[in-house]
Design a protein around this motif. Structure first.
Motif, PDB file in Angstrom:
ATOM      1  N   VAL A 124     -32.212  -3.377  -6.689  1.00 19.61           N
ATOM      2  CA  VAL A 124     -30.845  -2.954  -6.998  1.00 19.61           C
ATOM      3  C   VAL A 124     -30.295  -2.259  -5.764  1.00 19.61           C
ATOM      4  CG1 VAL A 124     -29.369  -1.616  -8.540  1.00 19.61           C
ATOM      5  CG2 VAL A 124     -31.485  -2.635  -9.420  1.00 19.61           C
ATOM      6  N   SER A 125     -29.193  -2.760  -5.242  1.00 22.59           N
ATOM      7  CA  SER A 125     -28.638  -2.212  -4.003  1.00 22.59           C
ATOM      8  C   SER A 125     -27.145  -2.495  -3.931  1.00 22.59           C
ATOM      9  CB  SER A 125     -29.346  -2.839  -2.797  1.00 22.59           C
ATOM     10  OG  SER A 125     -28.737  -2.438  -1.584  1.00 22.59           O
ATOM     11  N   GLY A 126     -26.445  -1.640  -3.201  1.00 22.56           N
ATOM     12  CA  GLY A 126     -25.038  -1.885  -2.932  1.00 22.56           C
ATOM     13  C   GLY A 126     -24.827  -2.787  -1.731  1.00 22.56           C
ATOM     14  N   ASP A 127     -25.905  -3.155  -1.058  1.00 16.49           N
ATOM     15  CA  ASP A 127     -25.846  -4.007   0.128  1.00 16.49           C
ATOM     16  C   ASP A 127     -26.545  -5.327  -0.180  1.00 16.49           C
ATOM     17  OD1 ASP A 127     -26.214  -5.263   2.611  1.00 16.49           O
ATOM     18  OD2 ASP A 127     -26.412  -3.351   3.683  1.00 16.49           O
ATOM     19  N   ALA A 128     -25.764  -6.323  -0.564  1.00 14.67           N
ATOM     20  CA  ALA A 128     -26.331  -7.601  -1.002  1.00 14.67           C
ATOM     21  C   ALA A 128     -27.095  -8.310   0.111  1.00 14.67           C
ATOM     22  CB  ALA A 128     -25.216  -8.507  -1.527  1.00 14.67           C
ATOM     23  N   ALA A 129     -26.579  -8.249   1.331  1.00 11.78           N
ATOM     24  CA  ALA A 129     -27.231  -8.934   2.447  1.00 11.78           C
ATOM     25  C   ALA A 129     -28.605  -8.337   2.713  1.00 11.78           C
ATOM     26  CB  ALA A 129     -26.354  -8.857   3.688  1.00 11.78           C
ATOM     27  N   LYS A 130     -28.679  -7.010   2.730  1.00 11.90           N
ATOM     28  CA  LYS A 130     -29.974  -6.351   2.949  1.00 11.90           C
ATOM     29  C   LYS A 130     -30.928  -6.664   1.808  1.00 11.90           C
ATOM     30  CE  LYS A 130     -30.260  -1.817   2.598  1.00 11.90           C
ATOM     31  NZ  LYS A 130     -30.210  -0.367   2.937  1.00 11.90           N
ATOM     32  N   ALA A 131     -30.429  -6.630   0.573  1.00  8.92           N
ATOM     33  CA  ALA A 131     -31.278  -6.898  -0.590  1.00  8.92           C
ATOM     34  C   ALA A 131     -31.878  -8.299  -0.533  1.00  8.92           C
ATOM     35  CB  ALA A 131     -30.473  -6.713  -1.869  1.00  8.92           C
ATOM     36  N   LYS A 132     -31.104  -9.277  -0.073  1.00 11.09           N
ATOM     37  CA  LYS A 132     -31.617 -10.652   0.019  1.00 11.09           C
ATOM     38  C   LYS A 132     -32.749 -10.746   1.040  1.00 11.09           C
ATOM     39  CE  LYS A 132     -27.431 -13.091  -1.475  1.00 11.09           C
ATOM     40  NZ  LYS A 132     -26.347 -14.021  -1.078  1.00 11.09           N
ATOM     41  N   LYS A 133     -32.613 -10.030   2.150  1.00 10.37           N
ATOM     42  CA  LYS A 133     -33.661 -10.049   3.172  1.00 10.37           C
ATOM     43  C   LYS A 133     -34.943  -9.423   2.639  1.00 10.37           C
ATOM     44  CE  LYS A 133     -30.395  -9.740   7.051  1.00 10.37           C
ATOM     45  NZ  LYS A 133     -29.913  -8.874   8.160  1.00 10.37           N
ATOM     46  N   VAL A 134     -34.805  -8.287   1.961  1.00  5.06           N
ATOM     47  CA  VAL A 134     -35.981  -7.598   1.421  1.00  5.06           C
ATOM     48  C   VAL A 134     -36.623  -8.440   0.319  1.00  5.06           C
ATOM     49  CG1 VAL A 134     -36.806  -5.511   0.266  1.00  5.06           C
ATOM     50  CG2 VAL A 134     -35.015  -5.350   2.010  1.00  5.06           C
ATOM     51  N   ALA A 135     -35.795  -9.036  -0.515  1.00  6.73           N
ATOM     52  CA  ALA A 135     -36.309  -9.880  -1.604  1.00  6.73           C
ATOM     53  C   ALA A 135     -37.104 -11.051  -1.052  1.00  6.73           C
ATOM     54  CB  ALA A 135     -35.160 -10.368  -2.471  1.00  6.73           C
TER      55      ALA A 135
END
Length: 447
Positions: A124-135
């Motif tokens: 869960v994050s407010g930064d979708a681009a960062k979340a996709k990389k971490v995922a």
């Protein structure tokens, strides 16, 4: 089925000790774990389990895989761990991590590699681009990425059993309550909230929803600190009379959320001073009946326009133990504590509050000699220990060792410290004479 040596040769082409270690290291993926151990504690390897009362999405501890390897050391030497228990990843408790900041990236996500009963399944994050990389790095499907607006949709995701809240302190109350309403168990970072009222609301919400709430006091699950607790309570060097605790660091960017009162609730005290408060209570098992305190901040320092810098306070315990504590945001990093006992000895840790590199030190007089000791316990991944503990609590339907009430007590003590500093007078708290009053001692981590 092939025996171990045949499997090693097919894996590496040669049976060397180095390759043996490399091969066994892959057992966390469930690879030939049953072959290494000769069996499971219950049922067949990798079998799906039935539902459990803990509400862990039909997951349980029924099919734990045990991995044993022979020790290379003589019995005269310090023994390393050569046995471990784990669940197949399909049966582990799935965590949604809420907030992808420094702690999540530096500690939590890597910690899952050491977990035996927990796994990351959502972000869960407010930064979708960062979340996709971490995922992508951790094998989390994009469909399991949420933001703070659609967070409540986690209630429809059976992959998620628990939520780990890693947000600014002021957001803990909201997201713990939303998690409970979504039908998920909650592990929340410390400090629990910005006030005791918020902390009580969080406890009430989880109880109303029938969900477990644990506060992430990693020190209480860490083996070195647990040994210090044991020495204190068993009077290893006699009754501990004085505890000196220091947790200081030099904080950076004045615009970060930790220096904004609305988000952090305070400065060094709730952020790093909390370790001193909680560890004092953990070591002794007691609750302070009185506190005194002073606070000082440099008004010209832009970092301290809203929150405090230096705090020095004392905690007085029913047994007569006094804890002297210091925390600060403006000095070089130092994190340690020392317990001074009655029978010519002291012990403690330096560093004591770090994520790794912990060291025990002790000293005791023996006649004309002063015996200094460096005790080696060994390190374990602290965040993996706490996430696995909560996972086991969910599967076994047990209350965690550090429930919401443990966090609420620290909030009350911090409020008393602030009041003592404001008034310049000691502040009394309720006098509690029971031990481990706010912990679930019946479910303490196994030594």
């Amino acid at each position: 089925m092939k025996n171990l040596d045949q499997l090693l040769q097919s894996f590496s082409g040669q049976d060397s000790e180095l390759n043996r270690r490399d091969f066994i290291g892959t057992a966390g993926k469930g690879l030939v774990a049953a072959t290494v151990t000769g069996g499971l504690t219950s049922g067949a390897a990798l079998a799906q389990t039935t539902g459990s009362p803990g509400g862990g999405g039909g997951k349980s501890m029924a099919n734990v895989i045990t991995v044993d390897v022979p020790s290379q050391h003589a019995t005269s030497e310090r023994q390393q761990e050569n046995s471990t228990k784990m669940l197949n990843p399909d049966n582990r408790i799935g965590y949604a991590i809420v907030g992808i900041g420094e702690l999540t990236m530096g500690q939590l996500m890597p910690a899952f590699g050491s977990c035996k009963y927990a796994k990351p399944v959502a972000l869960v994050s407010g930064d979708a681009a960062k979340a996709k990389k971490v995922a992508a790095q951790h094998g989390i499907p994009e469909k399991n990425i949420y933001n703070y607006q659609n967070f409540d949709e986690i209630k429809n995701n059976p992959d998620i059993d628990a939520v780990y809240i890693v947000l600014p302190n002021s957001m803990h109350e909201e997201f713990v309550i939303r998690s409970a309403k979504a039908g998920k168990h909650v592990l929340c970072e410390k400090p629990m909230a910005n006030s005791s009222k918020e902390a009580q609301n969080m406890i009430d919400a989880c109880k109303k929803a029938g969900k477990k709430l644990m506060i992430a006091y990693r020190i209480q699950y860490e083996p070195n600190n647990r040994l210090m607790m044991k020495w204190t309570r068993e009077k290893h060097f006699g009754q501990v009379k004085v505890i000196d605790s220091v947790n200081v660091q030099n904080i950076g960017d004045p615009n970060q959320w930790r220096l904004k009162r609305a988000l952090a609730g305070g400065g060094s005290l709730p952020d790093i001073g909390l370790y001193c408060i909680n560890t004092n209570r953990f070591l002794t098992g007691e609750e302070p009946y009185m506190v005194s305190a002073v606070i000082h901040s440099d008004a010209a320092d832009p970092r301290f326009k809203e929150v405090e810098d230096k705090v020095m306070w004392q905690m007085f315990f029913p047994s007569g133990t006094i804890a002297n504590n210091t925390t600060a945001y403006s000095v070089h990093d130092s994190k340690h504590y020392r317990c001074y006992a009655a029978n010519g000895g002291w012990f403690g840790m330096d560093p004591g509050y770090n994520y790794n590199g912990l060291k025990i030190e002790a000293s005791q007089a023996q006649g004309k000699l002063e015996m200094k000791q460096n005790v080696i316990v060994g390190e374990k991944q602290q965040f993996a220990l706490e996430m696995d503990h909560f996972a086991q609590c969910i599967m076994e339907n047990k209350e965690p060792y550090t429930p919401g009430e443990e966090g609420l007590q620290d909030q009350k003590i911090m409020e008393a410290i602030y009041e003592a500093a404001r008034s310049g007078k000691p502040v009394k708290l309720d006098k509690i004479t029971t031990i481990d009053t706010f912990r679930n001692a019946a479910n303490a981590p196994k030594e």
